[in-house]
Design a protein around this motif. Structure first.
Motif, PDB file in Angstrom:
ATOM      1  N   PRO A  12       7.030   0.610  -3.656  1.00 48.30           N
ATOM      2  CA  PRO A  12       6.502   1.433  -2.559  1.00 48.30           C
ATOM      3  C   PRO A  12       5.240   2.214  -2.899  1.00 48.30           C
ATOM      4  N   GLY A  13       4.884   2.282  -4.206  1.00 47.36           N
ATOM      5  CA  GLY A  13       3.719   3.069  -4.593  1.00 47.36           C
ATOM      6  C   GLY A  13       4.061   4.558  -4.549  1.00 47.36           C
ATOM      7  N   PRO A  14       3.120   5.446  -4.206  1.00 51.53           N
ATOM      8  CA  PRO A  14       1.792   5.099  -3.693  1.00 51.53           C
ATOM      9  C   PRO A  14       0.844   4.618  -4.791  1.00 51.53           C
ATOM     10  N   LEU A  15      -0.123   3.820  -4.339  1.00 52.22           N
ATOM     11  CA  LEU A  15      -1.142   3.290  -5.213  1.00 52.22           C
ATOM     12  C   LEU A  15      -2.473   3.917  -4.800  1.00 52.22           C
ATOM     13  N   SER A  16      -3.138   4.558  -5.753  1.00 49.10           N
ATOM     14  CA  SER A  16      -4.409   5.216  -5.463  1.00 49.10           C
ATOM     15  C   SER A  16      -5.495   4.584  -6.317  1.00 49.10           C
ATOM     16  N   VAL A  17      -6.579   4.118  -5.674  1.00 44.24           N
ATOM     17  CA  VAL A  17      -7.670   3.464  -6.396  1.00 44.24           C
ATOM     18  C   VAL A  17      -9.001   4.009  -5.906  1.00 44.24           C
ATOM     19  N   PRO A  18     -10.047   3.937  -6.729  1.00 42.19           N
ATOM     20  CA  PRO A  18     -11.372   4.361  -6.255  1.00 42.19           C
ATOM     21  C   PRO A  18     -12.004   3.259  -5.407  1.00 42.19           C
ATOM     22  N   GLU A  19     -12.884   3.662  -4.546  1.00 42.20           N
ATOM     23  CA  GLU A  19     -13.606   2.702  -3.697  1.00 42.20           C
ATOM     24  C   GLU A  19     -14.298   1.656  -4.562  1.00 42.20           C
ATOM     25  N   GLY A  20     -14.210   0.398  -4.142  1.00 44.81           N
ATOM     26  CA  GLY A  20     -14.833  -0.693  -4.878  1.00 44.81           C
ATOM     27  C   GLY A  20     -13.910  -1.386  -5.857  1.00 44.81           C
ATOM     28  N   ALA A  21     -12.745  -0.828  -6.116  1.00 49.61           N
ATOM     29  CA  ALA A  21     -11.802  -1.424  -7.062  1.00 49.61           C
ATOM     30  C   ALA A  21     -11.136  -2.659  -6.476  1.00 49.61           C
ATOM     31  N   ILE A  22     -10.608  -3.484  -7.366  1.00 49.87           N
ATOM     32  CA  ILE A  22      -9.781  -4.615  -6.941  1.00 49.87           C
ATOM     33  C   ILE A  22      -8.333  -4.136  -6.906  1.00 49.87           C
ATOM     34  N   VAL A  23      -7.688  -4.395  -5.779  1.00 51.20           N
ATOM     35  CA  VAL A  23      -6.305  -3.963  -5.593  1.00 51.20           C
ATOM     36  C   VAL A  23      -5.385  -5.174  -5.672  1.00 51.20           C
ATOM     37  N   SER A  41     -11.296   2.482   4.348  1.00 50.52           N
ATOM     38  CA  SER A  41     -10.629   1.988   5.565  1.00 50.52           C
ATOM     39  C   SER A  41      -9.457   1.056   5.251  1.00 50.52           C
ATOM     40  N   ASP A  42      -9.349   0.622   3.992  1.00 52.10           N
ATOM     41  CA  ASP A  42      -8.206  -0.195   3.584  1.00 52.10           C
ATOM     42  C   ASP A  42      -6.967   0.661   3.315  1.00 52.10           C
ATOM     43  N   SER A  43      -7.123   1.968   3.323  1.00 50.85           N
ATOM     44  CA  SER A  43      -5.981   2.861   3.076  1.00 50.85           C
ATOM     45  C   SER A  43      -4.945   2.677   4.183  1.00 50.85           C
ATOM     46  N   ALA A  44      -3.782   2.232   3.800  1.00 51.87           N
ATOM     47  CA  ALA A  44      -2.724   1.886   4.759  1.00 51.87           C
ATOM     48  C   ALA A  44      -1.492   1.506   3.954  1.00 51.87           C
ATOM     49  N   THR A  45      -0.445   1.150   4.660  1.00 50.16           N
ATOM     50  CA  THR A  45       0.736   0.576   4.014  1.00 50.16           C
ATOM     51  C   THR A  45       0.690  -0.935   4.190  1.00 50.16           C
ATOM     52  N   TYR A  46       0.901  -1.652   3.102  1.00 52.52           N
ATOM     53  CA  TYR A  46       0.860  -3.113   3.122  1.00 52.52           C
ATOM     54  C   TYR A  46       2.278  -3.651   2.976  1.00 52.52           C
ATOM     55  N   LEU A  47       2.656  -4.464   3.930  1.00 50.32           N
ATOM     56  CA  LEU A  47       4.015  -5.007   3.979  1.00 50.32           C
ATOM     57  C   LEU A  47       3.973  -6.504   3.727  1.00 50.32           C
ATOM     58  N   CYS A  48       4.753  -6.950   2.772  1.00 52.53           N
ATOM     59  CA  CYS A  48       4.912  -8.388   2.639  1.00 52.53           C
ATOM     60  C   CYS A  48       6.068  -8.813   3.541  1.00 52.53           C
ATOM     61  N   ALA A  49       6.004 -10.036   4.014  1.00 50.04           N
ATOM     62  CA  ALA A  49       7.064 -10.546   4.887  1.00 50.04           C
ATOM     63  C   ALA A  49       7.201 -12.040   4.655  1.00 50.04           C
ATOM     64  N   MET A  50       8.384 -12.521   4.864  1.00 55.28           N
ATOM     65  CA  MET A  50       8.600 -13.949   4.684  1.00 55.28           C
ATOM     66  C   MET A  50       9.731 -14.409   5.590  1.00 55.28           C
ATOM     67  N   ARG A  51       9.740 -15.696   5.862  1.00 50.48           N
ATOM     68  CA  ARG A  51      10.769 -16.202   6.760  1.00 50.48           C
ATOM     69  C   ARG A  51      11.086 -17.661   6.478  1.00 50.48           C
ATOM     70  N   LEU A  52      12.269 -18.002   6.980  1.00 52.95           N
ATOM     71  CA  LEU A  52      12.644 -19.406   7.017  1.00 52.95           C
ATOM     72  C   LEU A  52      12.006 -20.017   8.262  1.00 52.95           C
ATOM     73  N   ARG A  53      12.076 -21.307   8.384  1.00 49.35           N
ATOM     74  CA  ARG A  53      11.558 -21.952   9.585  1.00 49.35           C
ATOM     75  C   ARG A  53      12.337 -21.480  10.806  1.00 49.35           C
TER      76      ARG A  53
END
Lengths: 117, 110
Positions: free
Chosen positions: B8-19, B82-94
């Motif tokens: 869940p983080g939080p993950l804090s990075v400086p602008e320009g970093a690779i996340v 502007s990328d500051s947000a919560t990122y959710l992974c999701a997956m499903r069966l057919r």
């Protein structure tokens, strides 16, 4: 804007009450999904309807029910509300939801925030 | 054990970093993998969609799926505030509904 609309945006009610949440899917989408999002559980799938018929059920309580109408809008009914039902409720829609297409993407509405006092 | 696990983080990075954001899962039958972005008090919006194993790139975003390890990743290059947000992974069966991770909160500082 995803094209999925949900009303109301906010709902505050008391324990023991009943509420109805409404969702209109994107134009052309036949499937509607309901999800509940809480801080401790995250986004949990509740139920799916496809073209008016129930297609799949997830972690939906017996106090909760849903339906999809001929115009494809859907309603989620929550009854005998408890404090723990306070959450964000999202509706999503997709073209088919039958797995006929690998790109059967679900588009989410803005959600209804339910607070039970 | 939840089917989909996400830090869940939080993950804090400086602008320009690779996340780098990651999820693991337990159900080897999952076939479709997605990343959603959710801003505060908004609905999730689809960022990336991949089917089976492999990489997919879209602008600054790259999604990777390793089905043998049951591990998926999202990379964000040249991260912006502007990328500051919560990122959710999701997956499903057919044909089934989505199974979500709990989301990783990302903060990109100027």
């Amino acid at each position: 804007d995803s094209g999925v609309t949900q009303t109301p945006k906010h709902l505050i009610t008391a324990t023991g009450q009943r509420v109805t949440l409404r969702c209109s899917p994107r134009s052309g989408d036949l499937s509607v999904y309901w999800y509940q999002q809480s801080l401790d559980q995250g986004l949990q799938f509740l139920i799916q309807y496809y073209n008016g018929e129930e297609r799949a059920k997830g972690n939906i309580l017996e106090r909760f029910s849903a339906q999809q109408f001929p115009d494809l809008h859907s309603e989620l009914n929550l009854s005998s509300l408890e404090l723990g039902d306070s959450a964000l409720y999202f509706c999503a829609s997709s073209v088919s939801g039958q797995g006929l297409s690998s790109t059967d993407t679900q588009y989410f509405g803005p959600g209804t925030r339910l607070t039970v006092l | 054990q939840k089917e989909v696990e996400q830090d869940p983080g939080p993950l804090s990075v400086p602008e320009g970093a690779i996340v780098s954001l990651n999820c693991t899962y337990s159900n080897s039958a999952f076939q479709y993998f997605m990343w959603y972005r959710q801003y505060s008090r908004k609905g999730p919006e689809l960022l990336m969609y991949t089917y089976s194993s492999g990489n997919k790139e879209d602008g600054r975003f790259t999604a990777q799926v390793d089905k043998s390890s049951k591990y998926i990743s999202l990379f964000i290059r040249d991260s912006q505030p502007s990328d500051s947000a919560t990122y959710l992974c999701a997956m499903r069966l057919r044909g089934y509904a989505l199974n979500f991770g709990k989301g990783t909160s990302l903060l990109v500082t100027p």
